[in-house]
Design an enzyme around this catalytic site. Structure first.
Site, PDB file in Angstrom:
ATOM      1  CG  HIS A 181     167.048 -58.470  24.896  1.00 41.21           C
ATOM      2  ND1 HIS A 181     165.870 -57.805  24.780  1.00 41.21           N
ATOM      3  CD2 HIS A 181     168.019 -57.547  24.746  1.00 41.21           C
ATOM      4  CE1 HIS A 181     166.104 -56.521  24.554  1.00 41.21           C
ATOM      5  NE2 HIS A 181     167.401 -56.326  24.523  1.00 41.21           N
ATOM      6  CG  ASP A 228     163.619 -60.289  25.864  1.00 40.87           C
ATOM      7  OD1 ASP A 228     163.922 -59.743  26.937  1.00 40.87           O
ATOM      8  OD2 ASP A 228     163.761 -59.742  24.749  1.00 40.87           O
ATOM      9  CG  MET A 230     167.656 -58.382  15.612  1.00 39.75           C
ATOM     10  SD  MET A 230     167.293 -58.158  17.366  1.00 39.75           S
ATOM     11  CE  MET A 230     166.648 -56.498  17.391  1.00 39.75           C
ATOM     12  CD  GLU A 245     169.439 -50.125  19.551  1.00 42.60           C
ATOM     13  OE1 GLU A 245     169.337 -51.358  19.383  1.00 42.60           O
ATOM     14  OE2 GLU A 245     168.585 -49.457  20.161  1.00 42.60           O
ATOM     15  CE  LYS A 289     168.812 -44.890  25.374  1.00 46.17           C
ATOM     16  NZ  LYS A 289     167.999 -45.873  26.121  1.00 46.17           N
ATOM     17  CD  GLU A 336     165.469 -46.979  19.981  1.00 47.31           C
ATOM     18  OE1 GLU A 336     165.843 -48.163  20.066  1.00 47.31           O
ATOM     19  OE2 GLU A 336     164.983 -46.340  20.922  1.00 47.31           O
ATOM     20  CG  HIS A 339     168.603 -44.783  20.829  1.00 47.35           C
ATOM     21  ND1 HIS A 339     169.206 -46.009  20.801  1.00 47.35           N
ATOM     22  CD2 HIS A 339     167.564 -44.902  21.706  1.00 47.35           C
ATOM     23  CE1 HIS A 339     168.571 -46.852  21.633  1.00 47.35           C
ATOM     24  NE2 HIS A 339     167.561 -46.186  22.170  1.00 47.35           N
ATOM     25  CG  ASP A 389     165.773 -50.810  17.243  1.00 45.35           C
ATOM     26  OD1 ASP A 389     165.606 -51.805  16.506  1.00 45.35           O
ATOM     27  OD2 ASP A 389     166.354 -50.855  18.338  1.00 45.35           O
ATOM     28  CG  ASP A 410     165.076 -44.570  24.883  1.00 39.59           C
ATOM     29  OD1 ASP A 410     164.619 -44.135  23.820  1.00 39.59           O
ATOM     30  OD2 ASP A 410     165.466 -45.739  25.030  1.00 39.59           O
ATOM     31  CG  ASP A 428     161.948 -46.782  23.876  1.00 37.09           C
ATOM     32  OD1 ASP A 428     162.669 -46.387  22.949  1.00 37.09           O
ATOM     33  OD2 ASP A 428     162.397 -47.397  24.865  1.00 37.09           O
ATOM     34  CG  ASP A 446     163.512 -51.025  20.699  1.00 36.15           C
ATOM     35  OD1 ASP A 446     162.838 -51.584  21.585  1.00 36.15           O
ATOM     36  OD2 ASP A 446     164.695 -50.672  20.880  1.00 36.15           O
TER      37      ASP A 446
HETATM   38  C1  GCO Z   1     166.921 -49.167  24.645  1.00 32.80           C
HETATM   39  C2  GCO Z   1     167.331 -49.932  23.416  1.00 32.80           C
HETATM   40  C3  GCO Z   1     166.976 -51.369  23.445  1.00 32.80           C
HETATM   41  C4  GCO Z   1     167.690 -52.147  22.368  1.00 32.80           C
HETATM   42  C5  GCO Z   1     167.494 -53.605  22.609  1.00 32.80           C
HETATM   43  C6  GCO Z   1     167.952 -54.471  21.486  1.00 32.80           C
HETATM   44  O1  GCO Z   1     167.079 -47.968  24.597  1.00 32.80           O
HETATM   45  O2  GCO Z   1     166.491 -49.778  25.633  1.00 32.80           O
HETATM   46  O3  GCO Z   1     166.758 -49.291  22.321  1.00 32.80           O
HETATM   47  O4  GCO Z   1     165.595 -51.523  23.342  1.00 32.80           O
HETATM   48  O5  GCO Z   1     167.253 -51.803  21.095  1.00 32.80           O
HETATM   49  O6  GCO Z   1     168.179 -53.928  23.773  1.00 32.80           O
HETATM   50  O7  GCO Z   1     169.293 -54.485  21.429  1.00 32.80           O
HETATM   51 MN    MN Z   2     166.559 -49.985  20.329  1.00 33.75          MN
HETATM   52 MN    MN Z   3     165.796 -47.244  22.903  1.00 27.09          MN
END
Ligand code: GCO
Ligand code: MN
Ligand code: MN
Length: 391
Positions: A56, A59, A90, A183, A185, A219, A222, A247, A257, A259, A293
């Site tokens: 990002h 970041d 990316m 993306e 979610k 993702e 998600h 992702d 979420d 991850d 991700d």
């Molecule tokens: C989340 C998202 C993020 C995005 C990221 C890139 O649920 O936090 O998955 O990790 O993928 O902001 O756009």
């Molecule tokens: Mn993501």
């Molecule tokens: Mn996510």
């Protein structure tokens, strides 16, 4: 550890600065690990055999940094990437952390917020292109609501369309070769997010003015949060030529979420996903980055983060090997061999009055076909035995 699974840049594994750099903060507790310097992250990823790092805008460049600071930071980061052989395939915009985005960025009711979101995204696109990015991701984390009455969902959709059309034209105007990946979610951080699934996104993309520039970034976590089959979502995106990014992580159904490390929660779905992406059943391999991700558990220190990163890549490579073995297994090939019936196949592929008439007059023994066992129990058990290392 066998070297067979050691990652190399050809595997195209990527991580986000925000993933391996995540200090373990959550809504209930502070950071448990130090924040890592982006240049150190890049050096470590190079050592581990990754292909690239994604980011990002914030970041790398802190929100509100002066132009001079921005240029200094970016040039130091570029050198670290070049020295480590790490690419930046990316980039994306942080449109969720600053309070100005508390009720959305592109969907906010206040035009000044929407203008700020566009301004920040155009600057993020310039930064991404400067670092060599080919894909720009849009994750509308704040593009949703808890209070449905505050805006009509149709206005939200129209505003996102307006923003995407604007930004596609911006990219074309600059002569950038950049594609957008959207993306989806279902929720978190908002109570409900607009475009909750990859399927919703795929339809929306077709309504854009430059739809050929825009695809999806599905993702694992998600789609799984929504209780859906990730493999089916990715399959639909691939079939439509719209899988522009992915992702990878892992998630239990019905939770926040999570991850988690790739493959940690559902190795069978992960196996089926790797099989699809690698095309081991004879379909074309998907050529994009394998982006993780995901975050290390909050129990980990910095060494644990690198265990996590190695684990994501290693699991992917192990599953790839298992998928190849599964699809090369003669018993599997026999079980899933295409059924062919030349007399009938030709009638099904397109409508004509003649085909309709001939289909109507076919004598099909529905009871005999209905009584036939398909042997998918056997197929699935063979899959399990490959996965569990018993075959
Ligand atoms: C989340 C998202 C993020 C995005 C990221 C890139 O649920 O936090 O998955 O990790 O993928 O902001 O756009
Ligand atoms: Mn993501
Ligand atoms: Mn996510």
């Amino acid at each position: 550890m066998s070297d067979l699974y050691a990652p190399t840049p050809e595997d195209r594994f990527t991580f986000g600065l925000w993933t391996v750099g995540n200090p373990g903060r959550d809504p209930f507790g502070a950071a448990v690990r130090p924040s890592l310097d982006p240049c150190d992250i890049v050096r470590k990823l190079g050592e581990l055999g990754a292909y690239g790092v994604n980011l990002h805008d914030n970041d790398l460049v802190p929100f509100g940094a002066s132009l001079a600071d921005r240029d200094r930071i970016v040039s130091g980061f570029r050198s670290a990437c070049e020295e480590s052989g790490i690419k930046v395939p990316m980039a994306t915009t942080n449109l969720f952390s600053h309070p100005i985005f508390k009720d959305g960025a592109f969907t906010a009711n206040d035009p000044e917020v929407r203008a700020f979101a566009l301004q920040k995204t155009m600057q993020g696109i310039d930064l991404g292109v400067e670092l060599g990015a080919e894909t720009y991701v849009f994750w509308g984390g704040r593009e949703g609501t808890e209070v449905e009455a505050c805006r009509d969902p149709r206005s939200a959709i129209q505003r996102i369309r307006e923003a995407m059309n604007f930004l596609c034209e911006y990219v074309r105007d600059q002569g950038y070769a950049l594609k957008f990946a959207l993306e989806a979610k279902p929720n978190e951080p908002r109570g409900d997010i607009y475009f909750p699934t990859t399927g919703h996104m795929l339809h929306f993309i077709e309504t854009l003015e430059n739809s050929e520039m825009v695809g999806v970034n599905p993702e694992v976590a998600h789609e799984t949060m929504a209780g859906l089959s990730f493999v089916h979502g990715v399959g639909q995106a691939m079939e439509a030529g719209k899988l522009f990014h992915i992702d990878l992580n892992s998630q239990k159904i019905g939770r926040y979420d999570q991850d988690f490390r790739f493959g940690a929660e559902d190795p069978k779905q992960a196996f089926l996903l790797v099989r699809l992406l690698e095309g081991t059943s004879g379909t074309p391999r998907w050529e994009g980055s394998r982006h993780f991700d995901a975050h290390a558990y909050r129990t980990e220190d910095v060494d644990g983060v690198w265990d996590f990163a190695r684990g994501c890549m290693r699991t992917y490579k192990i599953l790839k090997e298992k998928a190849q073995a599964f699809d090369a297994d003669p018993e599997v090939r026999e079980l899933i061999a295409d059924m062919k019936n030349p007399d009938i196949d030709g009638l099904l592929s397109s409508y004509s009055a003649d085909n309709a008439q001939r289909i109507k007059s076919l004598e099909i023994d529905a009871d005999a076909i209905g009584a036939r066992g398909l042997r998918w129990e056997r197929l699935d058990q063979i899959l399990m035995e490959h996965l569990l290392g018993a075959r």
